[in-house]
Design an enzyme around this catalytic site. Sequence first.
Site, PDB file in Angstrom:
ATOM      1  N   LYS A 189       0.800  -1.231   0.000  1.00 19.17           N
ATOM      2  CA  LYS A 189       0.000   0.000   0.000  1.00 19.17           C
ATOM      3  C   LYS A 189       0.835   1.285   0.000  1.00 19.17           C
ATOM      4  CE  LYS A 189      -4.499  -1.015   0.194  1.00 19.17           C
ATOM      5  NZ  LYS A 189      -5.528  -0.360  -0.629  1.00 19.17           N
ATOM      6  N   SER A 209       0.320  -9.870  -0.759  1.00 19.15           N
ATOM      7  CA  SER A 209       0.128  -8.417  -0.684  1.00 19.15           C
ATOM      8  C   SER A 209       0.402  -7.812   0.684  1.00 19.15           C
ATOM      9  CB  SER A 209      -1.297  -8.062  -1.119  1.00 19.15           C
ATOM     10  OG  SER A 209      -2.250  -8.705  -0.278  1.00 19.15           O
TER      11      SER A 209
END
Length: 507
Positions: A51, A305
């Site tokens: 992110k 992720s």
Amino acid sequence: MSRNYLEKILRARVYDVARETPLEFIPRLSARLNTNIWLKREDMQSVFSFKLRGAYNKIYNLSEKQKQKGVIAASAGNHAQGVALAGKRLGVPALIVMPTTTPPIKVQTVRNLGARIILHGDSYDDAYTHARSLVKEKGMVFVHPFDDPDVIAGQGTVAMEVLRQHEDPVEAIFIPVGGGGLIGGMAAYIKRVRPEIRVIGVEPEDTPTLQRALKANRRVSLKQIGLFADGVAVRQIGKETFKLAQQYVDDVVLVTTDEICAAIKDIYDDTRSVAEPAGALGIAGIKKYLQKKRGKHGNLIAILSGANINFDRLRHVSERAELGEQREALIAVEIPERPGSFLSFCRVLGKRNITEFNYRYHDERRAHVFCGIELSGGAEERDSIISRLKQKEFGITDLTDNETAKLHIRYMVGGHAPQVKNERLFRFVFPERPGALLDFLAGLSRGWNISLFHYRNHGAAYGRVLVGVQLSGTQVAEFRAYLKELGYRYHEETENPAYRLFASAGD
């Protein structure tokens, strides 16, 4: 559109804060599935998630005037950390609105990165609404977690690295999907540079945000979303990300919570790293894909992720991983209520590992046992075990896929048994090994009636068993002599207040 995003991704400013994470071959899972599987390790970023790429690129590209006023975001996790870190590096004030339900460790992590925090509402939606109202009030720039071209481009740099790191042919890349920022950016790059590679999104079954939208050919707002994979718990795909997904995503795979837990274990077995549920979606998706499309496959790549998992969630992950991998069967067994019945049942199972064994006396005719059995051959082995037990005339109910049994009933087997007389309660500790429970029960086959039994294999070196035995008169002395002969550590718990309150038998 792809050309525009290709240029934006190539020019994205991310490496002031992000590192180029490795693309690792994972040998154990590859050997088990007979397919070459690779893992893009975005869990190795400084904030343990991809992110920060999109957040930094967005804030970097703001005008000086906008930077001076500062940025605001709504998040309970990875996006908050990315915005906070980007703000700190660029000297831009950052305000993060987080739900009041956010775990303290995440709040403190964001605060340590220099951001101001406002706790508001009980959910992300509450925090998001409040953050949008503050944008107008304070004149700050809102940094969207996914639906922004600069954020999308920043996330797309993951694809740029993957294709540079793996120049050999790739069959498919499996990407976790929440709001669509990661898959939108990656797909736009992949289809421009290597259009032959299939781009496959992976979502939890209880949060099919992109799958529903693609099926309806429009953005759909889900009435309910799952919370286990909180990193992708988004009600509606973004406007911009949906356009990209419509154009570039080849397929979406849906996976269950148990399959996600199994994937977390697979990743741990190969890397010794613990992925967060959303981070393990790619591996879960690969396994589901291979189940449906059997045969020879090319290289498959999964994006890990993130790794921001709450420690207390590991208990649930461990509990469900074996079920997700079909390595554990849960069955209810009806056996005659007489001495030796437990032993007969265990002998049918042989040396298989018993993962759970719960029983409480019900009536004088039959006993119901809740049993977990470790499997190495998946559903076929489970069916074979059930068939053998039925041949021995045991009543069997398969509970492996019974959600109520897995979540609740397994912990509720027991209670008071007023019809049971002269019950003594003992707690045992014995070395954990295959067949240990069978050996333990064999020792109890001297005519004593077992009225309560609880055992759960927690992966420790020692097994722990709670046993209720009906003993009267001279049997007490005989049983104590047997325990001394047995040699296992034990404690009598007959007077334990917890037992007296919730599970005791009659006087």
